[in-house]
Design an enzyme around this catalytic site. Structure first.
Site, PDB file in Angstrom:
ATOM      1  N   ASP A  32      22.549   7.567  12.165  1.00 51.89           N
ATOM      2  CA  ASP A  32      22.395   9.038  12.144  1.00 51.89           C
ATOM      3  C   ASP A  32      21.060   9.573  12.675  1.00 51.89           C
ATOM      4  O   ASP A  32      20.492  10.518  12.094  1.00 51.89           O
ATOM      5  CB  ASP A  32      22.598   9.553  10.705  1.00 51.89           C
ATOM      6  CG  ASP A  32      23.987   9.263  10.165  1.00 51.89           C
ATOM      7  OD1 ASP A  32      24.801   8.683  10.891  1.00 51.89           O
ATOM      8  OD2 ASP A  32      24.252   9.618   8.993  1.00 51.89           O
ATOM      9  N   GLU A  80      26.723  11.281  11.638  1.00 48.25           N
ATOM     10  CA  GLU A  80      27.438  11.958  10.542  1.00 48.25           C
ATOM     11  C   GLU A  80      27.929  13.303  11.055  1.00 48.25           C
ATOM     12  O   GLU A  80      27.150  14.085  11.609  1.00 48.25           O
ATOM     13  CB  GLU A  80      26.508  12.170   9.338  1.00 48.25           C
ATOM     14  CG  GLU A  80      27.221  12.886   8.184  1.00 48.25           C
ATOM     15  CD  GLU A  80      26.356  13.066   6.940  1.00 48.25           C
ATOM     16  OE1 GLU A  80      25.245  12.506   6.877  1.00 48.25           O
ATOM     17  OE2 GLU A  80      26.822  13.781   6.029  1.00 48.25           O
ATOM     18  N   LYS A 137      31.207   9.259  11.720  1.00 51.78           N
ATOM     19  CA  LYS A 137      31.554   9.078  10.306  1.00 51.78           C
ATOM     20  C   LYS A 137      31.518  10.407   9.567  1.00 51.78           C
ATOM     21  O   LYS A 137      30.567  11.187   9.740  1.00 51.78           O
ATOM     22  CB  LYS A 137      30.630   8.053   9.652  1.00 51.78           C
ATOM     23  CG  LYS A 137      29.151   8.435   9.624  1.00 51.78           C
ATOM     24  CD  LYS A 137      28.327   7.275   9.103  1.00 51.78           C
ATOM     25  CE  LYS A 137      26.873   7.596   8.908  1.00 51.78           C
ATOM     26  NZ  LYS A 137      26.555   8.610   7.913  1.00 51.78           N
ATOM     27  N   LYS A 140      28.668   9.514   4.072  1.00 50.60           N
ATOM     28  CA  LYS A 140      27.312   8.985   4.111  1.00 50.60           C
ATOM     29  C   LYS A 140      27.329   7.523   4.559  1.00 50.60           C
ATOM     30  O   LYS A 140      26.483   7.099   5.336  1.00 50.60           O
ATOM     31  CB  LYS A 140      26.635   9.129   2.738  1.00 50.60           C
ATOM     32  CG  LYS A 140      26.577  10.561   2.206  1.00 50.60           C
ATOM     33  CD  LYS A 140      25.902  11.519   3.165  1.00 50.60           C
ATOM     34  CE  LYS A 140      25.838  12.930   2.605  1.00 50.60           C
ATOM     35  NZ  LYS A 140      25.485  13.918   3.653  1.00 50.60           N
ATOM     36  N   VAL A 165      18.244   7.073   9.414  1.00 47.35           N
ATOM     37  CA  VAL A 165      17.932   8.044   8.357  1.00 47.35           C
ATOM     38  C   VAL A 165      19.192   8.477   7.608  1.00 47.35           C
ATOM     39  O   VAL A 165      20.277   8.453   8.167  1.00 47.35           O
ATOM     40  CB  VAL A 165      17.246   9.288   8.974  1.00 47.35           C
ATOM     41  CG1 VAL A 165      15.938   8.905   9.631  1.00 47.35           C
ATOM     42  CG2 VAL A 165      18.134  10.032   9.966  1.00 47.35           C
ATOM     43  N   THR A 166      19.012   8.902   6.344  1.00 41.98           N
ATOM     44  CA  THR A 166      17.809   8.765   5.560  1.00 41.98           C
ATOM     45  C   THR A 166      17.913   7.518   4.677  1.00 41.98           C
ATOM     46  O   THR A 166      19.013   7.070   4.347  1.00 41.98           O
ATOM     47  CB  THR A 166      17.543   9.989   4.647  1.00 41.98           C
ATOM     48  OG1 THR A 166      18.628  10.119   3.708  1.00 41.98           O
ATOM     49  CG2 THR A 166      17.438  11.264   5.465  1.00 41.98           C
ATOM     50  N   CYS A 170      22.147   7.841   3.764  1.00 41.39           N
ATOM     51  CA  CYS A 170      23.102   7.140   4.639  1.00 41.39           C
ATOM     52  C   CYS A 170      22.749   5.678   4.886  1.00 41.39           C
ATOM     53  O   CYS A 170      23.644   4.842   5.043  1.00 41.39           O
ATOM     54  CB  CYS A 170      23.273   7.912   5.938  1.00 41.39           C
ATOM     55  SG  CYS A 170      24.069   9.512   5.657  1.00 41.39           S
ATOM     56  N   GLN A 210      16.153  -7.833  -7.475  1.00 40.46           N
ATOM     57  CA  GLN A 210      17.079  -8.803  -8.079  1.00 40.46           C
ATOM     58  C   GLN A 210      17.521  -9.875  -7.085  1.00 40.46           C
ATOM     59  O   GLN A 210      18.720 -10.180  -6.960  1.00 40.46           O
ATOM     60  CB  GLN A 210      18.299  -8.080  -8.661  1.00 40.46           C
ATOM     61  CG  GLN A 210      17.942  -7.064  -9.733  1.00 40.46           C
ATOM     62  CD  GLN A 210      19.181  -6.414 -10.321  1.00 40.46           C
ATOM     63  OE1 GLN A 210      19.936  -7.077 -11.046  1.00 40.46           O
ATOM     64  NE2 GLN A 210      19.388  -5.151 -10.026  1.00 40.46           N
TER      65      GLN A 210
HETATM   66  N1  TIU Z   1      22.322  10.659   7.355  1.00 42.89           N
HETATM   67  C1  TIU Z   1      22.030  11.092   6.130  1.00 42.89           C
HETATM   68  O1  TIU Z   1      21.271  10.484   5.399  1.00 42.89           O
HETATM   69  N2  TIU Z   1      22.585  12.303   5.744  1.00 42.89           N
HETATM   70  C2  TIU Z   1      22.041  13.147   4.832  1.00 42.89           C
HETATM   71  O2  TIU Z   1      22.606  14.171   4.502  1.00 42.89           O
HETATM   72  N3  TIU Z   1      20.826  12.802   4.324  1.00 42.89           N
HETATM   73  C3  TIU Z   1      20.020  13.527   3.500  1.00 42.89           C
HETATM   74  O3  TIU Z   1      19.025  12.973   3.064  1.00 42.89           O
HETATM   75  N4  TIU Z   1      20.308  14.788   3.232  1.00 42.89           N
END
Ligand code: TIU
Length: 228
Positions: A32, A80, A137, A140, A165-166, A170, A210
């Site tokens: 993403d 996304e 996709k 997430k 990210v993030t 995701c 872990q």
């Molecule tokens: N790609 C992804 O992480 N989508 C999000 O909406 N991330 C947020 O941190 N909002």
């Protein structure tokens, strides 16, 4: 033209312990890196986030992507987003946050997180090359409601280097989905970013805790040494 030969399996220094990287079986999955999340005026900033926290990942990702391509290894990208008719957008996701502007509405870079819109596309610095699978996709995680698992199986992929990210949203969701499907995941910490420093730290800790409950954490320079 000379055929490219994949580098041999190599131990990459990582936490909680060395990751045995098998380049021929390892795909780079960039999550993403879209304009809506990284550029001023996009969905991420609209949610009140500081996009500079994510932009520091662009250069390390660019170097890793260049090395992965040069080694002739599999590169995949995710985005996304949703169909223009929003038929794959859960009503719960549409209304979450009670924002005046939400997914599917007009934003500064086109309709927010809608496929085909400028903001939905991948940033120019990391733009997919011809032949690199792009996974669209709706969720997430990169496995939910996509053909990613089939693509990986057809190519004999057993390991993933996951970037993007993030970190806690995701990237973490995708690493967890991959782990449950039997893939070993290696996450270079400088190539993943969060809007929130504390989530960046904890998101990485949760992966490697872990005994590596979801995977391994390293840096891009260690991976570059292994495939260079
Ligand atoms: N790609 C992804 O992480 N989508 C999000 O909406 N991330 C947020 O941190 N909002």
């Amino acid at each position: 033209m000379l055929a490219k030969t994949s580098p041999k399996p190599t131990d990459v220094p990582a936490e909680p312990y060395a990751f045995e990287l098998k380049p021929a079986e390892c795909g780079l999955l960039i999550i993403d890196m879209q304009r809506d999340f990284l550029e001023p005026g996009g969905f991420g900033e609209m949610l009140g986030n500081d996009v500079s926290q994510l932009r520091r990942t662009i250069e390390p990702n660019r170097r890793l992507l260049a090395a992965w391509r040069a080694a002739g290894l599999l590169v995949m990208h995710t985005r996304e987003g949703h169909r223009p008719d929003l038929s794959d957008l859960p009503p719960s996701k549409k209304i979450r946050g009670r924002s005046a502007t939400s997914i599917g509405d007009k934003g500064p870079m086109g309709r927010i997180l809608v496929r085909g819109e400028a903001g939905h596309d991948i940033i120019p610095e990391l733009y997919p090359a011809p032949g690199e699978p792009v996974i669209d996709k709706p969720g997430k995680g990169a496995f939910h409601a996509t053909d990613l698992h089939s693509i990986l199986q057809h190519r004999g992929i057993t390991q993933l280097v996951v970037t993007g990210v993030t970190t806690e949203v995701c990237v973490n969701t995708t690493v967890r989905e991959a782990n449950d499907r039997g893939y070993d995941c290696l996450v270079p910490e400088d190539c993943v970013g969060s809007y929130f420093p504390e989530f960046q730290e904890m998101g990485l800790k949760m992966i490697k805790a872990q005994g590596g409950i979801f995977g391994w954490v390293t840096t891009s320079s260690e991976i570059l040494k292994a495939i260079g």
